[in-house]
Write a protein that holds these residues in place. Structure first.
Motif, PDB file in Angstrom:
ATOM      1  N   GLY A  46       0.802  -1.217   0.000  1.00 13.66           N
ATOM      2  CA  GLY A  46       0.000   0.000   0.000  1.00 13.66           C
ATOM      3  C   GLY A  46       0.833   1.264   0.000  1.00 13.66           C
ATOM      4  O   GLY A  46       0.398   2.313  -0.480  1.00 13.66           O
ATOM      5  N   VAL A  47       2.033   1.178   0.542  1.00 13.27           N
ATOM      6  CA  VAL A  47       2.926   2.339   0.573  1.00 13.27           C
ATOM      7  C   VAL A  47       3.372   2.714  -0.834  1.00 13.27           C
ATOM      8  O   VAL A  47       3.464   3.884  -1.175  1.00 13.27           O
ATOM      9  N   ASP A  48       3.624   1.706  -1.656  1.00 17.69           N
ATOM     10  CA  ASP A  48       4.036   1.967  -3.043  1.00 17.69           C
ATOM     11  C   ASP A  48       3.618   0.783  -3.906  1.00 17.69           C
ATOM     12  O   ASP A  48       4.050  -0.346  -3.644  1.00 17.69           O
ATOM     13  N   PRO A  49       2.805   1.023  -4.922  1.00 20.34           N
ATOM     14  CA  PRO A  49       2.325  -0.074  -5.753  1.00 20.34           C
ATOM     15  C   PRO A  49       3.408  -0.759  -6.582  1.00 20.34           C
ATOM     16  O   PRO A  49       3.173  -1.840  -7.124  1.00 20.34           O
ATOM     17  N   ASP A  50       4.591  -0.165  -6.664  1.00 16.07           N
ATOM     18  CA  ASP A  50       5.679  -0.765  -7.429  1.00 16.07           C
ATOM     19  C   ASP A  50       6.482  -1.786  -6.624  1.00 16.07           C
ATOM     20  O   ASP A  50       7.375  -2.440  -7.169  1.00 16.07           O
ATOM     21  N   VAL A  51       6.193  -1.926  -5.340  1.00 20.84           N
ATOM     22  CA  VAL A  51       6.895  -2.900  -4.499  1.00 20.84           C
ATOM     23  C   VAL A  51       6.604  -4.303  -5.019  1.00 20.84           C
ATOM     24  O   VAL A  51       5.473  -4.618  -5.387  1.00 20.84           O
ATOM     25  N   THR A  52       7.651  -5.113  -5.065  1.00 19.78           N
ATOM     26  CA  THR A  52       7.465  -6.525  -5.417  1.00 19.78           C
ATOM     27  C   THR A  52       7.886  -7.377  -4.227  1.00 19.78           C
ATOM     28  O   THR A  52       8.627  -6.931  -3.357  1.00 19.78           O
ATOM     29  N   GLU A  53       7.382  -8.585  -4.220  1.00 25.76           N
ATOM     30  CA  GLU A  53       7.748  -9.512  -3.156  1.00 25.76           C
ATOM     31  C   GLU A  53       8.441 -10.709  -3.768  1.00 25.76           C
ATOM     32  O   GLU A  53       8.182 -11.082  -4.909  1.00 25.76           O
ATOM     33  N   THR A  54       9.325 -11.276  -2.988  1.00 24.23           N
ATOM     34  CA  THR A  54      10.093 -12.425  -3.431  1.00 24.23           C
ATOM     35  C   THR A  54      10.494 -13.232  -2.212  1.00 24.23           C
ATOM     36  O   THR A  54      10.135 -12.880  -1.084  1.00 24.23           O
ATOM     37  N   VAL A  55      11.237 -14.292  -2.421  1.00 25.40           N
ATOM     38  CA  VAL A  55      11.796 -15.077  -1.328  1.00 25.40           C
ATOM     39  C   VAL A  55      13.305 -15.112  -1.504  1.00 25.40           C
ATOM     40  O   VAL A  55      13.805 -15.383  -2.595  1.00 25.40           O
ATOM     41  N   LYS A  56      14.012 -14.811  -0.436  1.00 26.30           N
ATOM     42  CA  LYS A  56      15.465 -14.886  -0.411  1.00 26.30           C
ATOM     43  C   LYS A  56      15.864 -15.769   0.764  1.00 26.30           C
ATOM     44  O   LYS A  56      15.061 -16.018   1.659  1.00 26.30           O
ATOM     45  N   ARG A  57      17.088 -16.216   0.746  1.00 28.73           N
ATOM     46  CA  ARG A  57      17.605 -17.075   1.815  1.00 28.73           C
ATOM     47  C   ARG A  57      16.724 -18.317   1.975  1.00 28.73           C
ATOM     48  O   ARG A  57      16.390 -18.720   3.063  1.00 28.73           O
ATOM     49  N   ARG A  58      16.289 -18.831   0.866  1.00 29.86           N
ATOM     50  CA  ARG A  58      15.488 -20.046   0.711  1.00 29.86           C
ATOM     51  C   ARG A  58      14.025 -19.905   1.103  1.00 29.86           C
ATOM     52  O   ARG A  58      13.175 -20.469   0.441  1.00 29.86           O
ATOM     53  N   VAL A  59      13.696 -19.210   2.177  1.00 26.90           N
ATOM     54  CA  VAL A  59      12.291 -19.173   2.593  1.00 26.90           C
ATOM     55  C   VAL A  59      11.793 -17.805   3.069  1.00 26.90           C
ATOM     56  O   VAL A  59      10.602 -17.629   3.244  1.00 26.90           O
ATOM     57  N   ARG A  60      12.667 -16.865   3.295  1.00 27.87           N
ATOM     58  CA  ARG A  60      12.252 -15.610   3.923  1.00 27.87           C
ATOM     59  C   ARG A  60      11.609 -14.647   2.918  1.00 27.87           C
ATOM     60  O   ARG A  60      12.204 -14.306   1.912  1.00 27.87           O
ATOM     61  N   PRO A  61      10.386 -14.169   3.223  1.00 32.82           N
ATOM     62  CA  PRO A  61       9.736 -13.183   2.355  1.00 32.82           C
ATOM     63  C   PRO A  61      10.448 -11.826   2.425  1.00 32.82           C
ATOM     64  O   PRO A  61      10.728 -11.314   3.511  1.00 32.82           O
TER      65      PRO A  61
ATOM     66  N   ILE B 175      13.587  -3.535   1.002  1.00 29.40           N
ATOM     67  CA  ILE B 175      12.825  -2.628   1.865  1.00 29.40           C
ATOM     68  C   ILE B 175      12.697  -3.276   3.235  1.00 29.40           C
ATOM     69  O   ILE B 175      13.102  -2.715   4.244  1.00 29.40           O
ATOM     70  N   CYS B 176      12.092  -4.472   3.243  1.00 23.67           N
ATOM     71  CA  CYS B 176      11.917  -5.182   4.495  1.00 23.67           C
ATOM     72  C   CYS B 176      11.776  -6.674   4.224  1.00 23.67           C
ATOM     73  O   CYS B 176      11.578  -7.096   3.082  1.00 23.67           O
ATOM     74  N   ALA B 177      11.884  -7.442   5.297  1.00 25.04           N
ATOM     75  CA  ALA B 177      11.719  -8.890   5.229  1.00 25.04           C
ATOM     76  C   ALA B 177      10.970  -9.345   6.470  1.00 25.04           C
ATOM     77  O   ALA B 177      10.937  -8.637   7.487  1.00 25.04           O
ATOM     78  N   LEU B 178      10.373 -10.520   6.375  1.00 21.97           N
ATOM     79  CA  LEU B 178       9.637 -11.099   7.496  1.00 21.97           C
ATOM     80  C   LEU B 178      10.335 -12.364   7.974  1.00 21.97           C
ATOM     81  O   LEU B 178      10.832 -13.146   7.165  1.00 21.97           O
ATOM     82  N   LEU B 179      10.348 -12.560   9.273  1.00 23.89           N
ATOM     83  CA  LEU B 179      10.857 -13.791   9.841  1.00 23.89           C
ATOM     84  C   LEU B 179      10.059 -14.102  11.101  1.00 23.89           C
ATOM     85  O   LEU B 179      10.119 -13.360  12.089  1.00 23.89           O
ATOM     86  N   ALA B 180       9.307 -15.179  11.046  1.00 31.21           N
ATOM     87  CA  ALA B 180       8.532 -15.602  12.207  1.00 31.21           C
ATOM     88  C   ALA B 180       9.430 -16.381  13.159  1.00 31.21           C
ATOM     89  O   ALA B 180      10.130 -17.299  12.748  1.00 31.21           O
TER      90      ALA B 180
END
Length: 134
Positions: free
Chosen positions: A33-48, A56-61
């Motif tokens: 929502g901050v920027d419609p050009d943001v894309t998402e991917t997975v790096k380090r095998r599983v991290r979004p 920009i940022c990554a998630l890790l539970a």
């Protein structure tokens, strides 16, 4: 809101407990929502990861919380004190959200916008170099 979802990110989030799924979905919608050009991917095998001209940022539970890694070189101001870790880290700082806590969306969105603006300006490494901080 419309964005292209990476099925690997879906799989990562779907495998989490419901409370962590909710936090991850909240961050995912916020960053897109901050920027419609943001894309998402997975790096380090599983991290979004969420990217636009750089990370920009990554998630890790984790067991007791969800870490939101902000890739800002510690140059984006944090007036609302949402950063919970990595204060001295040269690459990324973290916002940890525990079960039952409320994510400060306004503060996080402001920081995400600045990270994206910095990425578009060449990235935090270039900004630090231009400031003579490297």
């Amino acid at each position: 809101m419309t964005y292209v979802a990476d099925p690997r990110v879906d799989a990562y989030i779907d495998a989490l407990p419901a409370w962590q799924q909710a936090i991850c979905h909240q961050v995912r919608v916020l960053v897109h929502g901050v920027d419609p050009d943001v894309t998402e991917t997975v790096k380090r095998r599983v991290r979004p990861y969420f990217v636009l001209d750089g990370n920009i940022c990554a998630l890790l539970a984790a067991k007791t919380h969800v870490n939101i890694f902000l890739y800002d070189g510690a140059i984006v101001p944090d007036p609302d004190n949402i950063i919970t870790g990595g204060h001295d880290n040269k690459t990324a700082r973290t916002v940890a959200v525990h079960e039952g806590e409320t994510l400060n969306e306004r503060a996080l969105a402001k920081m995400l916008k600045q990270i994206i603006a910095d990425n578009r300006a060449g990235g935090w490494r270039k900004i630090k170099k231009d400031r003579g901080e490297v």
